[in-house]
Design an enzyme around this catalytic site. Sequence first.
Site, short mmCIF file in Angstrom:
data_model
loop_
_atom_site.label_atom_id
_atom_site.label_comp_id
_atom_site.label_asym_id
_atom_site.label_seq_id
_atom_site.Cartn_x
_atom_site.Cartn_y
_atom_site.Cartn_z
N LYS A 1 0.85 -1.19 0.00
CA LYS A 1 0.00 0.00 0.00
C LYS A 1 0.89 1.24 0.00
O LYS A 1 1.77 1.38 0.84
CB LYS A 1 -0.91 -0.01 1.23
CG LYS A 1 -2.06 0.97 1.15
CD LYS A 1 -3.09 0.72 2.24
CE LYS A 1 -4.28 1.64 2.08
NZ LYS A 1 -5.33 1.41 3.10
N GLU B 1 -19.79 -2.68 10.43
CA GLU B 1 -20.61 -1.76 11.21
C GLU B 1 -21.78 -2.45 11.89
O GLU B 1 -22.16 -2.07 13.02
CB GLU B 1 -21.13 -0.63 10.30
CG GLU B 1 -20.06 0.32 9.82
CD GLU B 1 -19.34 -0.14 8.58
OE1 GLU B 1 -18.42 0.56 8.10
OE2 GLU B 1 -19.70 -1.24 8.06
N ARG C 1 -25.38 1.40 7.33
CA ARG C 1 -25.29 -0.04 7.12
C ARG C 1 -25.77 -0.84 8.34
O ARG C 1 -25.90 -2.05 8.28
CB ARG C 1 -23.85 -0.42 6.78
CG ARG C 1 -23.23 0.47 5.74
CD ARG C 1 -21.83 0.04 5.35
NE ARG C 1 -21.87 -1.08 4.43
CZ ARG C 1 -20.80 -1.62 3.86
NH1 ARG C 1 -19.61 -1.13 4.14
NH2 ARG C 1 -20.91 -2.63 3.04
#
Length: 609
Positions: free
Chosen positions: A279, A362, A390
């Site tokens: 990354k 979530e 969500r």
Amino acid sequence: MSFLNTVNSPKDIKNLNNDELASLCTEIRELMIKVVSENGGHLASNLGVVELTVALHKVFNSPTDQIVFDVGHQSYTHKILTGRKDSFNTLRTEGGISGFTRRDESEHDIFSSGHSSTSVSSAIGLAKAKHLKGEKGKVIAVIGDGALTGGLAYEALNNNECSNLIVILNDNNMSISPNVGTMAKNLTNIRTSPKYFTFKSKITRFIARIPKIGAHITRSITLANQKIRKRVYKNTFFEDLGFRYYGPIDGHNLEDLIDALTVAKAHSHSVLIHINTVKGKGYEFAEKNPSLFHGIGKFNIETGEPLSSGDTFSSVFGSSLCALAEKDSRVCAVTAAMSTGTGLVEFSKKYPKRFFDVGIAEQHAVTFSGGLARNGMVPFFAVYSTFLQRSYDQLIHDVAMQKLKTVFCIDRAGFVGEDGESHHGLFDTAFLMSVPNLRIYAPTYFDELSSMMYQAIYKDSGAVAIRYPRGKECAKPEGYEYQKEAFSVFGNEQNTNCIVTYGREFCECYGALESLDNAYVIKLNRIKPIDVEVINHVKNAKNIYFFEEGIRSGGVGEHFGAMLAENGIDAVYHHIAVNDEFVKQAPVASQLKKYNLDRESIIKLISGS
């Protein structure tokens, strides 16, 4: 020679050799770093998938082969290769291209996205539809390892029955299981060799044609292969779900990637390719601090330093929670893979046993918080407004219905600017206003946020939500003090134009008051329940204007209007809010102006009444 200048569509890279593709990748990174430094955006994740995206467009034929990017925030290279190179400098700007995939932006953006863990589900739907309609082409889902912490991804993987599906698991060592070993890598190198695959296919077809025993031999070889793979890979999770598993593969090695994708394309079976990437690859500061450069504002390319600094609502929330936790051992912090964005890094270091990062989950975060609360802890779930959407069912069923002391600290409420339609916090008031046993606060200033957090623990019972905007607070009016009441009144109540608002929008409304001769402002500090005493402060008004930085339908203004009607207030009521639409990316100031929520629009509207 600049290869990037010659690329205007995926077809333009088909004839480039691996060395030329590597040079193209370097140019793409340079363009990406320059533009994001000026516009802000998701840099680290995009730098990590440059080679993968180039290899995908080298092997497959978009949009006949459909590529779906999970979240969509790592699609910058895809945008550059699919006809948006010349407009890439408009990334995340008003009227420019989005920082996420958008169907209305390009035929190559197969599925609009912005939230995590959705790619495999949508890809399976796309693949099934292709199969039912007899259409050619593969469907490729590119999912990051972080997204595999979300339950939706597992629900999708468990429903894999597609022969035309390829899943690319981008493992950047942020949250995936340990590498499966050198033997697995060597086996993958053999299995993804196009020559080996072609040879294997020819042998399989030859054996299958042997009279009487051909089919039996083929089945025996297949079973033996499965046993060997299980012994070598050890972790056969994906194979058990019905995928042909290849990996891990170096996600920055173009030759290996192209070979693996070529073999996967030839398969008549669902395939999962596991790649390792770095990354932030290619930009030293992003490699060293990928969390900071995951989503970053404007920054200095030479130093990697962000161009803005100072306290924000997120940082004040984090420091306030630390102060509360120091005095109260019941206080816990919960986040869904957003400790940096929500301001919880300091808390995680000071109180590691009371800090819980549950990953991009979530729904679990809310129910888990309910469990903490049921057994006497006081959990603060810090979450972006757009991601709280969500977990609506869990908020109702597992917290509010049971009157459990859980505090929802809702960051990025209202307009969020350049992240656009999938990230605006415009819906939380509408869906939270409908939930019984839930109190909602909306601070305008930092000290109000801290005070409301204290109130949520020691003064309120049951579940509490505190919603606050992205970034810094606006300047306070001279002499302003938070009165710690449900609402505050500013100006002469004998005036006939009453302005009602809450949260950040108070700054615009109060600013307008200075230029209005016949108006006053009511600031709602608590927006649910609205204190009925406010009725006594609107009785003399002929016009009541409710300015709301949120969706109109179901919003606070709609509830306020109903309360006026119930109490016989016959003033003309005006509700100014976002009306039944998704808001495109633009600076927050521009978004406020577009929806008549800025100071000048307020003055113009009320002056004309």
